[in-house]
Design a protein around this motif. Structure first.
Motif, PDB file in Angstrom:
ATOM      1  N   LEU A 163       0.824  -1.208   0.000  1.00  0.00           N
ATOM      2  CA  LEU A 163       0.000   0.000   0.000  1.00  0.00           C
ATOM      3  C   LEU A 163       0.861   1.263   0.000  1.00  0.00           C
ATOM      4  O   LEU A 163       0.576   2.219  -0.726  1.00  0.00           O
ATOM      5  CB  LEU A 163      -0.930   0.008   1.219  1.00  0.00           C
ATOM      6  N   THR A 164       1.913   1.253   0.820  1.00  0.00           N
ATOM      7  CA  THR A 164       2.789   2.425   0.895  1.00  0.00           C
ATOM      8  C   THR A 164       3.390   2.725  -0.472  1.00  0.00           C
ATOM      9  O   THR A 164       3.433   3.875  -0.915  1.00  0.00           O
ATOM     10  CB  THR A 164       3.912   2.197   1.924  1.00  0.00           C
ATOM     11  N   LEU A 218       1.822  17.998  -2.975  1.00  0.00           N
ATOM     12  CA  LEU A 218       1.654  16.831  -2.114  1.00  0.00           C
ATOM     13  C   LEU A 218       2.488  16.960  -0.848  1.00  0.00           C
ATOM     14  O   LEU A 218       3.670  17.309  -0.905  1.00  0.00           O
ATOM     15  CB  LEU A 218       2.054  15.569  -2.881  1.00  0.00           C
ATOM     16  N   MET A 219       1.873  16.648   0.297  1.00  0.00           N
ATOM     17  CA  MET A 219       2.589  16.639   1.565  1.00  0.00           C
ATOM     18  C   MET A 219       3.094  15.217   1.828  1.00  0.00           C
ATOM     19  O   MET A 219       2.526  14.247   1.308  1.00  0.00           O
ATOM     20  CB  MET A 219       1.656  17.104   2.688  1.00  0.00           C
ATOM     21  N   PRO A 220       4.166  15.053   2.606  1.00  0.00           N
ATOM     22  CA  PRO A 220       4.714  13.712   2.860  1.00  0.00           C
ATOM     23  C   PRO A 220       3.684  12.778   3.503  1.00  0.00           C
ATOM     24  O   PRO A 220       2.855  13.215   4.311  1.00  0.00           O
ATOM     25  CB  PRO A 220       5.876  13.976   3.824  1.00  0.00           C
ATOM     26  N   ILE A 221       3.733  11.501   3.121  1.00  0.00           N
ATOM     27  CA  ILE A 221       2.866  10.509   3.758  1.00  0.00           C
ATOM     28  C   ILE A 221       3.333  10.322   5.196  1.00  0.00           C
ATOM     29  O   ILE A 221       4.527  10.108   5.452  1.00  0.00           O
ATOM     30  CB  ILE A 221       2.928   9.171   2.988  1.00  0.00           C
ATOM     31  N   PRO A 222       2.434  10.408   6.174  1.00  0.00           N
ATOM     32  CA  PRO A 222       2.842  10.303   7.584  1.00  0.00           C
ATOM     33  C   PRO A 222       3.549   8.988   7.883  1.00  0.00           C
ATOM     34  O   PRO A 222       3.140   7.924   7.400  1.00  0.00           O
ATOM     35  CB  PRO A 222       1.503  10.388   8.341  1.00  0.00           C
ATOM     36  N   ALA A 223       4.601   9.064   8.671  1.00  0.00           N
ATOM     37  CA  ALA A 223       5.362   7.861   9.025  1.00  0.00           C
ATOM     38  C   ALA A 223       4.542   6.913   9.888  1.00  0.00           C
ATOM     39  O   ALA A 223       4.808   5.705   9.920  1.00  0.00           O
ATOM     40  CB  ALA A 223       6.641   8.261   9.756  1.00  0.00           C
ATOM     41  N   ASN A 224       3.546   7.447  10.608  1.00  0.00           N
ATOM     42  CA  ASN A 224       2.728   6.607  11.491  1.00  0.00           C
ATOM     43  C   ASN A 224       1.425   6.162  10.847  1.00  0.00           C
ATOM     44  O   ASN A 224       0.466   5.814  11.532  1.00  0.00           O
ATOM     45  CB  ASN A 224       2.436   7.337  12.806  1.00  0.00           C
ATOM     46  N   VAL A 259      -4.288   5.003   6.424  1.00  0.00           N
ATOM     47  CA  VAL A 259      -4.942   6.136   7.067  1.00  0.00           C
ATOM     48  C   VAL A 259      -4.048   6.694   8.166  1.00  0.00           C
ATOM     49  O   VAL A 259      -3.132   6.030   8.645  1.00  0.00           O
ATOM     50  CB  VAL A 259      -6.309   5.732   7.676  1.00  0.00           C
ATOM     51  N   THR A 260      -4.337   7.918   8.569  1.00  0.00           N
ATOM     52  CA  THR A 260      -3.659   8.510   9.714  1.00  0.00           C
ATOM     53  C   THR A 260      -4.202   7.865  10.985  1.00  0.00           C
ATOM     54  O   THR A 260      -5.255   7.218  10.957  1.00  0.00           O
ATOM     55  CB  THR A 260      -3.911  10.024   9.769  1.00  0.00           C
ATOM     56  N   VAL A 280      -4.145   9.727   3.914  1.00  0.00           N
ATOM     57  CA  VAL A 280      -2.708  10.047   3.959  1.00  0.00           C
ATOM     58  C   VAL A 280      -2.287  10.866   2.747  1.00  0.00           C
ATOM     59  O   VAL A 280      -1.147  11.332   2.683  1.00  0.00           O
ATOM     60  CB  VAL A 280      -1.846   8.762   4.047  1.00  0.00           C
ATOM     61  N   ILE A 281      -3.202  11.030   1.776  1.00  0.00           N
ATOM     62  CA  ILE A 281      -2.906  11.870   0.624  1.00  0.00           C
ATOM     63  C   ILE A 281      -3.462  13.265   0.899  1.00  0.00           C
ATOM     64  O   ILE A 281      -4.661  13.513   0.804  1.00  0.00           O
ATOM     65  CB  ILE A 281      -3.526  11.307  -0.670  1.00  0.00           C
TER      66      ILE A 281
END
Length: 301
Positions: free
Chosen positions: A185-186, A243-249, A264-265, A271-272
């Motif tokens: 998915l990532t 685009l903002m970075p995909i959250p690491a968490n 998802v966050t 996350v997009i």
């Protein structure tokens, strides 16, 4: 010592090989069109189902046929309607499940958390005129503060009659059985990010075609309305949104009876996320994926 070293090298090689595979082939760039059948009276009979709810002091999820249709972290009180046709793929029995969770950052439910709802039907062929309210008034049971509850849920079912049948993700791969799903998915989201950053709108149109077909049929959109919907989303990507970075968490969420997945966050959001620095505006794009039977690549649905 030599055997251990060889074993470690093998593990590292396999890990790198797996990540390389995901990076090269995370998402199908030519998804197979899903099957949609419209009944003869589709243009005249267009029931539009909505969940009429009121809620307070909770984070809640609404699922229809185990498809997440709405989630909200509600720090106050609100009432509104949620369209649910997008998760109704054919006539017959439909299941609605509500889950009430603690507010973001809290561990137990607020003593005054609540959620209640009913189901209303509107006629999309007649300017969304109210048609009927289905039998039943439903509510989550009251919170018992003495128990320090972390969640409450409620499930019911109703019958829907719709003038279409959609064969989409229902026969897809059981994603709970897919190894390395988060990495897959990532990589898929990163590929989407690359396409958005490059402004490759034609490829993006291909990737979301099936999703937009489902939306058009279940929302009874004309071709012009469907085209405008897609143009609206794509035009936003050309007007300064970055685009903002995909959250690491980011976390994996699997639903649709284990046939659909998304990253998802921790709060359940997409996350997009895109930001227009000049206008100080932000936008979220939601993408969910499935793997058609016999395939290995993710496809947007």
């Amino acid at each position: 010592m030599k055997n251990i070293s060889l074993l470690l090298l093998s593990v590292i090689f396999l890990s790198l090989f797996s990540l390389s595979c995901y990076a090269q082939n995370p998402i199908s760039l030519n998804p197979v069109p899903i099957k949609i059948e419209k009944k003869a009276d589709y243009a005249k009979v267009q029931p539009y189902y909505q969940l009429d709810f009121s809620a307070a002091l909770c984070l809640f999820e609404v699922r229809v046929n185990d498809v997440l249709v709405f989630t909200l972290n509600l720090e106050g009180q609100a009432s509104s309607m949620i369209p649910i046709n997008s998760a109704i793929l054919q006539s017959g029995k439909q299941e609605i499940s509500i889950k009430v969770l603690p507010l973001a950052g809290q561990k137990v439910l607020n003593p005054n958390a609540q959620f209640k709802y009913n189901i209303k039907v509107f006629d999309a062929a007649k300017d969304l005129n109210f048609k009927e309210q289905l039998p039943g008034e439903y509510a989550i049971v009251k919170v018992d503060p003495a128990k320090k509850q972390t969640s409450l849920s409620q499930t019911t079912s109703f019958n829907a009659e719709v003038p279409y049948t959609i064969n989409a993700y229902q026969t897809g791969t059981d994603l709970k059985a897919v190894s390395g799903l988060k990495e897959k998915l990532t990589a898929a989201y990163q590929k989407l990010g690359e396409l958005i950053a490059k402004g490759d709108l034609e490829q993006l149109k291909k990737l979301i075609a099936n999703r937009e077909s489902v939306a058009a049929v279940t929302m009874y959109l004309s071709k012009e309305e469907s085209d405008d919907r897609m143009k609206g989303m794509l035009s936003d990507l050309k007007t300064g949104f970055k685009l903002m970075p995909i959250p690491a968490n980011a976390m994996v969420k699997v639903f649709g009876n284990n046939k659909i997945a998304a990253l998802v966050t921790p709060q359940g959001g997409s996350v997009i996320r895109l930001k227009n620095e000049k206008e100080q505006e932000e936008m979220e794009l939601e993408f969910t994926f499935y793997i058609p039977t016999g395939k290995t690549e993710l496809e947007i649905i």
